[in-house]
Design a protein around this motif. Structure first.
Motif, PDB file in Angstrom:
ATOM      1  N   ILE A  94       0.838  -1.196   0.000  1.00 18.66           N
ATOM      2  CA  ILE A  94       0.000   0.000   0.000  1.00 18.66           C
ATOM      3  C   ILE A  94       0.874   1.247   0.000  1.00 18.66           C
ATOM      4  O   ILE A  94       0.548   2.264  -0.621  1.00 18.66           O
ATOM      5  CB  ILE A  94      -0.942   0.001   1.226  1.00 18.66           C
ATOM      6  CG1 ILE A  94      -1.976  -1.121   1.120  1.00 18.66           C
ATOM      7  CG2 ILE A  94      -1.651   1.354   1.370  1.00 18.66           C
ATOM      8  CD1 ILE A  94      -2.825  -1.280   2.366  1.00 18.66           C
ATOM      9  N   ASN A 149      -1.452   6.803  -2.529  1.00 17.49           N
ATOM     10  CA  ASN A 149      -2.095   6.256  -1.331  1.00 17.49           C
ATOM     11  C   ASN A 149      -1.733   7.067  -0.094  1.00 17.49           C
ATOM     12  O   ASN A 149      -2.584   7.316   0.769  1.00 17.49           O
ATOM     13  CB  ASN A 149      -1.681   4.798  -1.124  1.00 17.49           C
ATOM     14  CG  ASN A 149      -2.257   3.870  -2.179  1.00 17.49           C
ATOM     15  OD1 ASN A 149      -3.197   4.238  -2.873  1.00 17.49           O
ATOM     16  ND2 ASN A 149      -1.703   2.683  -2.298  1.00 17.49           N
ATOM     17  N   TYR A 205     -11.773   8.063  -1.191  1.00 21.88           N
ATOM     18  CA  TYR A 205     -11.683   6.646  -0.833  1.00 21.88           C
ATOM     19  C   TYR A 205     -12.140   5.756  -1.985  1.00 21.88           C
ATOM     20  O   TYR A 205     -11.483   4.769  -2.345  1.00 21.88           O
ATOM     21  CB  TYR A 205     -12.533   6.382   0.413  1.00 21.88           C
ATOM     22  CG  TYR A 205     -12.813   4.930   0.698  1.00 21.88           C
ATOM     23  CD1 TYR A 205     -11.794   4.065   1.063  1.00 21.88           C
ATOM     24  CD2 TYR A 205     -14.109   4.423   0.617  1.00 21.88           C
ATOM     25  CE1 TYR A 205     -12.049   2.732   1.338  1.00 21.88           C
ATOM     26  CE2 TYR A 205     -14.380   3.097   0.884  1.00 21.88           C
ATOM     27  CZ  TYR A 205     -13.346   2.256   1.251  1.00 21.88           C
ATOM     28  OH  TYR A 205     -13.603   0.943   1.515  1.00 21.88           O
ATOM     29  N   THR A 233      -9.985   3.188  -4.229  1.00 25.12           N
ATOM     30  CA  THR A 233     -10.362   1.777  -4.322  1.00 25.12           C
ATOM     31  C   THR A 233     -10.540   1.347  -5.775  1.00 25.12           C
ATOM     32  O   THR A 233     -10.119   0.250  -6.169  1.00 25.12           O
ATOM     33  CB  THR A 233     -11.670   1.521  -3.543  1.00 25.12           C
ATOM     34  OG1 THR A 233     -11.495   1.901  -2.174  1.00 25.12           O
ATOM     35  CG2 THR A 233     -12.057   0.046  -3.599  1.00 25.12           C
ATOM     36  N   THR A 241      -7.214   0.597  -7.424  1.00 27.73           N
ATOM     37  CA  THR A 241      -6.696  -0.726  -7.054  1.00 27.73           C
ATOM     38  C   THR A 241      -7.442  -1.836  -7.788  1.00 27.73           C
ATOM     39  O   THR A 241      -6.833  -2.784  -8.296  1.00 27.73           O
ATOM     40  CB  THR A 241      -6.829  -0.945  -5.531  1.00 27.73           C
ATOM     41  OG1 THR A 241      -6.124   0.091  -4.848  1.00 27.73           O
ATOM     42  CG2 THR A 241      -6.254  -2.286  -5.124  1.00 27.73           C
ATOM     43  N   TRP A 278      -8.181  -1.981   1.278  1.00 29.01           N
ATOM     44  CA  TRP A 278      -7.144  -2.157   0.256  1.00 29.01           C
ATOM     45  C   TRP A 278      -6.533  -3.558   0.347  1.00 29.01           C
ATOM     46  O   TRP A 278      -6.307  -4.214  -0.666  1.00 29.01           O
ATOM     47  CB  TRP A 278      -6.056  -1.106   0.450  1.00 29.01           C
ATOM     48  CG  TRP A 278      -6.399   0.230  -0.133  1.00 29.01           C
ATOM     49  CD1 TRP A 278      -7.328   0.484  -1.098  1.00 29.01           C
ATOM     50  CD2 TRP A 278      -5.811   1.489   0.196  1.00 29.01           C
ATOM     51  NE1 TRP A 278      -7.355   1.825  -1.382  1.00 29.01           N
ATOM     52  CE2 TRP A 278      -6.440   2.468  -0.609  1.00 29.01           C
ATOM     53  CE3 TRP A 278      -4.827   1.883   1.099  1.00 29.01           C
ATOM     54  CZ2 TRP A 278      -6.107   3.811  -0.549  1.00 29.01           C
ATOM     55  CZ3 TRP A 278      -4.480   3.237   1.163  1.00 29.01           C
ATOM     56  CH2 TRP A 278      -5.119   4.193   0.349  1.00 29.01           C
ATOM     57  N   SER A 287      -6.825  -6.843  -2.436  1.00 24.76           N
ATOM     58  CA  SER A 287      -5.688  -7.561  -3.005  1.00 24.76           C
ATOM     59  C   SER A 287      -5.807  -9.063  -2.782  1.00 24.76           C
ATOM     60  O   SER A 287      -5.548  -9.870  -3.681  1.00 24.76           O
ATOM     61  CB  SER A 287      -4.384  -7.034  -2.388  1.00 24.76           C
ATOM     62  OG  SER A 287      -3.265  -7.729  -2.893  1.00 24.76           O
TER      63      SER A 287
END
Length: 522
Positions: free
Chosen positions: A58, A69, A172, A176, A179, A353, A357
């Motif tokens: 992260i 981030n 946020y 997200t 990612t 996060w 993943s």
């Protein structure tokens, strides 16, 4: 175990835990650990290494710091600090006093409260704290119930922040999305561009905001709200000092004083807006080598822009605070306690996060997508199904962000492997469902803050808000069902709004007729 039925285990464990414990941090953390164990066939050392890897990447990955981030986390901290300064400077109080001299009618006070709720869009926590303090003297003067004030606060805080890119929620969600897009190799959208396109797809948030103004202007008092309004009109609100404490145990930090001016509130917020928008355009122009508005905002550096805007607004708010004659709170205490108000949000963001993943690595979405195809489930129904599932999850957990963290990765994986044209509607359905569930949950932080900011009884707020939330949700269900079949954003949004208005008209007629019958019978 990747891509098999076992890939469901982390998600199932999380869902069970959120229902049982109602603690999203424990649930997300357990899901991360279980997922890591499954990925590495229960090799403890390798699993611990996996958890550490998804955490440190992260901040640092591929040989470089993840500045985006880090900026996003910094922006959240700055929002908390800004909230502290605006409260401590007395700006919120001064603005409330100023408004009382200009709003003369009961309807005007309700509409103005709704407008203030829309204007203060940078964060739902800040909205709940600030709107209550700004509007409460005004609504008390016009004998508007605290329950209705709490409804205005709650139904204009999360809905507006989930639609605004310049907000803690927007930041946020955009983070997200970045990612998720990287994990699923989605290249047709940039995160910011996708967020903007999802705004008209968030049928519940739009319906909830429109309904707030309908309730404010037409005085649509349904169910228990009618009882509270009648009592307030006749008797006024009895002020409860314990309930008047907007910030709970932070009241001594945010204690407003009489030196505050209206501009102490307005200028920092305006600075935040102008600097952030200007920075977004500037960074986009540099990246795209084009002055075109669309090109610039499609290539903007959102996180850098947010940190610049947040820092600028905090500096202005601090200058105003220390220009006052008698500051009552220490500078260090304001910084620390203000930042601490964002700690829950940051914790959830970090775990979201990480679980994103993990879910991407274990192939949960791939397996669920396969089930959808093999079971011949109509893909067109997935947006409305995701809306309902997200609503149930947020209702059980009391958190929108936790639901985002669990459901967005799953929704993205499913849609990428079934019908990518419905990717944005599906993600918007998750956002909408989470906000609806959050509105109906008595353990939601925003519900608690809204009732506290309004000085209302918490359970009264939950019960009086629920009928309005259900109206907006029923309308949104129609919209998400329609878009699954038509893929038309405009048509689905218009039908959603029309359905909501029809429901309101029918309910208003039924309520009026029943009240006339009761009056006649007496």
């Amino acid at each position: 175990m990747e891509g098999t039925i076992y890939s469901l285990i982390p998600a199932v464990v999380m869902l069970l835990l959120v229902i049982i414990t109602r603690n999203v941090l424990i649930s997300l953390g357990t899901g991360i650990i279980v997922g890591a164990l499954l990925i590495h066939n229960f090799n403890i050392l390798s699993s611990i290494t996996e958890v550490w890897k998804v955490f440190y990447t992260i901040f640092y990955a591929d040989g470089e710091w993840q500045i985006g981030n880090i900026f996003l986390l910094g922006f959240l901290l700055l929002l908390g600090i800004l909230t502290a300064f605006l409260q401590a400077s007395g700006g919120s109080r001064a603005f409330g006093d100023w408004m009382m001299k200009r709003v003369k009618t009961r309807t005007g006070a309700q509409v103005m409260t709704a407008v203030i709720g829309i204007i203060i869009f940078i964060d739902d926590y800040f909205n709940s704290l600030a709107v209550g303090q700004i509007a409460r003297p005004l609504t008390d003067r016009h004998r508007i119930s605290r329950a209705k004030l709490a409804y205005f606060i709650d139904s204009s805080s999360a809905p507006v922040t989930v639609l605004a890119p310049i907000s803690s929620w927007g930041a946020y969600i955009i983070g997200t999305l970045g990612t998720l897009f990287a994990a699923n190799e989605i290249t047709e959208y940039q995160p910011f561009e996708a967020f903007i396109q999802m705004i008209p797809l968030n049928f519940y948030a739009i319906s909830a905001i429109i309904l707030v103004f309908i309730v404010a202007y037409f005085r649509l008092d349904l169910g228990p709200m009618h009882t509270h309004e009648k009592r307030a009109e006749k008797e006024g609100e009895l002020l409860n000092p314990a309930q008047d404490n907007v910030a709970g145990d932070l009241g001594d930090v945010f204690d407003p004083h009489k030196d505050g001016k209206v501009y102490h509130l307005l200028v920092p917020i305006i600075v935040l807006f102008i600097v952030t928008i200007g920075s977004m355009y500037t960074t986009g122009v540099i990246a795209a080598s084009s002055y075109g508005l669309i090109d610039a905002f499609a290539n903007t550096d959102v996180n850098l822009s947010l940190i610049l805007g947040g820092l600028s607004s905090v500096i202005i708010a601090a200058i105003f605070y220390f220009s006052q004659k008698v500051p009552r709170s220490e500078f260090g205490k304001i910084l620390i306690e203000g930042a601490k108000t964002m700690r829950p949000a940051i914790n959830i963001l970090l775990l979201a996060w990480m679980i994103g993943s993990i879910i991407g690595s274990i192939g949960t979405g791939d397996y669920l997508a396969g089930l959808v195809e093999n079971a011949s489930i109509n893909v067109s129904l997935l947006p409305v199904i995701l809306f309902i599932i997200s609503a149930i999850m947020a209702l059980a957990t009391g958190t929108s962000w936790g639901t985002f963290g669990i459901m967005l990765p799953i929704a993205a994986n499913i849609m990428v492997n079934t019908d990518s044209s419905l990717l944005l509607p599906a993600l918007a359905a998750v956002l909408a469902g989470a906000v609806f569930g959050d509105h109906c949950s008595p353990i939601s932080d925003t519900t608690v803050l809204s009732s506290t900011g309004a000085g209302a009884n918490h359970i009264d707020h939950v019960l009086t808000q629920m009928p309005y939330a259900i109206i907006a949700a029923v309308s949104a269900i129609v919209g998400f069902t329609l878009i699954g079949y038509t893929h038309s954003t405009l048509l689905s949004l218009l039908v959603t709004i029309v359905i909501m208005i029809l429901i309101v008209l029918v309910l208003k007629k039924v309520v009026v007729d029943r009240r006339k019958e009761k009056t006649t019978s007496k």
